[in-house]
Design an enzyme around this catalytic site. Structure first.
Site, mmCIF file in Angstrom:
data_model
loop_
_atom_site.group_PDB
_atom_site.id
_atom_site.type_symbol
_atom_site.label_atom_id
_atom_site.label_comp_id
_atom_site.label_asym_id
_atom_site.label_seq_id
_atom_site.Cartn_x
_atom_site.Cartn_y
_atom_site.Cartn_z
ATOM 1 N N MET A 78 0.815 -1.206 0.000
ATOM 2 C CA MET A 78 0.000 0.000 0.000
ATOM 3 C C MET A 78 0.861 1.273 0.000
ATOM 4 S SD MET A 78 -3.026 -1.084 2.672
ATOM 5 C CE MET A 78 -3.973 0.428 2.384
ATOM 6 N N HIS A 79 0.203 2.395 -0.242
ATOM 7 C CA HIS A 79 0.726 3.746 -0.022
ATOM 8 C C HIS A 79 1.767 4.218 -1.043
ATOM 9 C CE1 HIS A 79 -1.227 3.119 3.795
ATOM 10 N NE2 HIS A 79 -0.312 2.280 4.209
ATOM 11 N N ASP A 237 -2.666 -4.832 0.487
ATOM 12 C CA ASP A 237 -2.162 -6.129 0.951
ATOM 13 C C ASP A 237 -2.802 -6.607 2.245
ATOM 14 O OD1 ASP A 237 -0.875 -4.195 2.486
ATOM 15 O OD2 ASP A 237 1.144 -4.821 1.945
#
Length: 487
Positions: A78-79, A237
């Site tokens: 992520m991110h 995830d």
């Protein structure tokens, strides 16, 4: 029929081939490099992800009937900030979730914009790992590149775009950008204005189990797949891993011991804790979840054993650990800073309490316990919200250690359930592919058939009492030394 789940991780991409009854029949993992150009920076080349994913898909299906492949879905780190220009070329290396360069931008968001304002707009406050601080960093430090941005996407969504041509993301992954109004499941107009972005630069929002397209014709030819193979949106995830352990609906819990560590509590209702210490995100099941995330979990054990002790025989290092709850050595697991609950990118790891009789086993045990204590920090915040968790699933590389699972069961005072198939986000993605392709009616029916528990570890009254005292000793350490970190 077959379905593929792709987990785009930090060190490798893992692909699973799942039969329609939930049986995993093949798996392939392809690694790629990670770059640390400066202290606290963490980057990857998205083109590496795509190349290795294609190679892996060809290998995955080499001995299976390609005409029976129905759908592909994704879980992903992520991110991360992936930016493309008007010609769909990658403008700069992706800035990853564990990159800490945007501390000034994070501070600006939390102080100048204000935590209350951020929480009202996005249900979260700023963390250095989130996507928006990275965007602001790029705007300030790389203005020429920033001006070329045509599309902003998250790591797994780059794969979706290159494989299908669809510019989209799902709500769970979008929750970690600090651009999503999580409660109302829409991009925040105010946050877009803050960084001078227009909504056309952001992907279309979809549910994780939603079909977003099919394979591009040229990609299907390259892979020797049917162009009718469905592409399902997928999830971040942790949300994908939660699907893979059946953590959906109200009040179910999953602990992940991967590179990072998370405690994930699913909910049918939107919730935010008063200090925003936990992330309040959308879930892949169409509802919501609370998540506490620590940046170093299994990676802390890997660092200690591999980098310091010079071994990768993790089982051997744990074999002689017997005095649980009686260790005088404590480990603060902040190797790359910390997210939940401290939100301090400058925090660093340390050992406390060594003496002349401290031995190798004590140090290994301290690392395992330090991660468990760090996870409990988030667990305590959930309890303050009135959330009662009596049992949790567990997944990730660290969950292969029964000793570590036992420590967590007693530190948390919960029953730890070990799934029969511990395939993490890749399994959750495969389940999403099966649901999105229409084979299963919904996620509940899919996980009820596919997810099974092979073992459970019950907390022991004596150990729970010992770890209760040890945990509160651990809780005193960070406040005592946090000023030394510079925050």
């Amino acid at each position: 029929m077959y379905f593929i789940g792709i987990d785009l991780g930090t060190s490798a991409v893992k692909m699973l081939l799942m039969r329609d009854d939930g049986k995993i029949v093949n798996s392939v993992t392809k690694s790629y490099p990670i770059s640390f150009p400066y202290t606290g920076w963490s980057e990857q080349n998205p083109e590496d992800w795509l190349r290795e994913t294609k190679r892996g898909l060809i290998e995955l299906m080499a001995e299976y009937p390609k005409e029976e492949l129905v759908g592909i879905s994704f879980g992903g780190q992520m991110h991360g900030l992936v930016v493309l220009d008007e010609n769909d070329r990658v403008i700069r290396p992706a800035i990853l979730w564990n990159d800490g360069r945007s501390s000034e931008e994070t501070e600006f968001l939390n102080t100048s914009v204000g935590r209350n304002v951020l929480s009202e707009r996005t249900a979260n406050i700023a963390f250095a790992g989130f996507t928006l601080p990275k965007i602001l960093w790029m705007k300030k430090h790389e203005p020429d590149l920033f001006s070329k941005i045509r599309r902003i996407m998250l790591p797994k969504d780059y794969l979706i775009y290159m494989l299908s041509g669809e510019f989209c993301t799902d709500f769970s992954d979008a929750s970690g950008t600090l651009l999503l109004d999580v409660k109302n499941r829409s991009w925040s107009k105010e946050m877009l204005e803050l960084c001078n972005l227009n909504i056309n630069q952001l992907p279309k929002l979809c549910e994780s189990y939603e079909q977003v397209g099919t394979l591009r014709k040229e990609v299907a030819e390259e892979l020797d797949f049917k162009p009718t193979v469905k592409i399902i949106a997928g999830a971040g995830d942790n949300a994908a891993a939660a699907i893979g352990t059946g953590t959906i609906g109200e009040g179910r819990c999953n602990i992940s011991l991967g590179t990072s560590g998370t405690i994930f509590i699913s909910s049918t209702h939107f919730k935010v804790d008063s200090f925003n210490a936990l992330h309040s995100f959308a879930h892949a099941d169409g509802n919501f979840h609370l998540m506490g995330c620590m940046l170093s979990a299994a990676s802390a054990n890997q660092w200690w054993c591999k980098n310091i002790l010079g071994t990768t025989h993790y089982d051997e290092e744990q074999a002689n650990i017997q005095k649980l709850g009686e260790n005088n050595v404590y480990f603060l697991p902040y190797l790359m800073g910390e997210r939940s609950p401290h939100n301090n990118p400058f925090a660093r790891a340390m050992f406390v309490g060594m003496s002349l009789d401290t031995n190798r086993e004590d140090m290994v045990q301290a690392v395992l316990e330090g991660v468990a204590f760090g996870l409990r920090d988030s667990f305590e915040i959930a309890r303050e919200l009135g959330i009662k968790v009596n049992r949790t699933k567990i997944c990730g590389g660290g969950a292969k250690s029964l000793l570590w699972c036992k420590i967590i069961a007693n530190v948390m005072n919960v029953t730890v359930e070990i799934p029969e198939q511990d395939e993490g986000p890749a399994l959750g993605a495969a389940i999403l592919a099966a649901v999105g392709s229409g084979f299963y009616q919904d996620l509940e029916s899919a996980v009820s058939r596919i997810v099974r528990v092979k073992d459970s570890i019950e907390p022991e009254e004596i150990l729970v009492k010992k770890y209760e005292q040890a945990y509160w000793n651990f809780r005193k350490l960070y406040p005592a030394i946090k000023d030394w970190y510079g925050k």
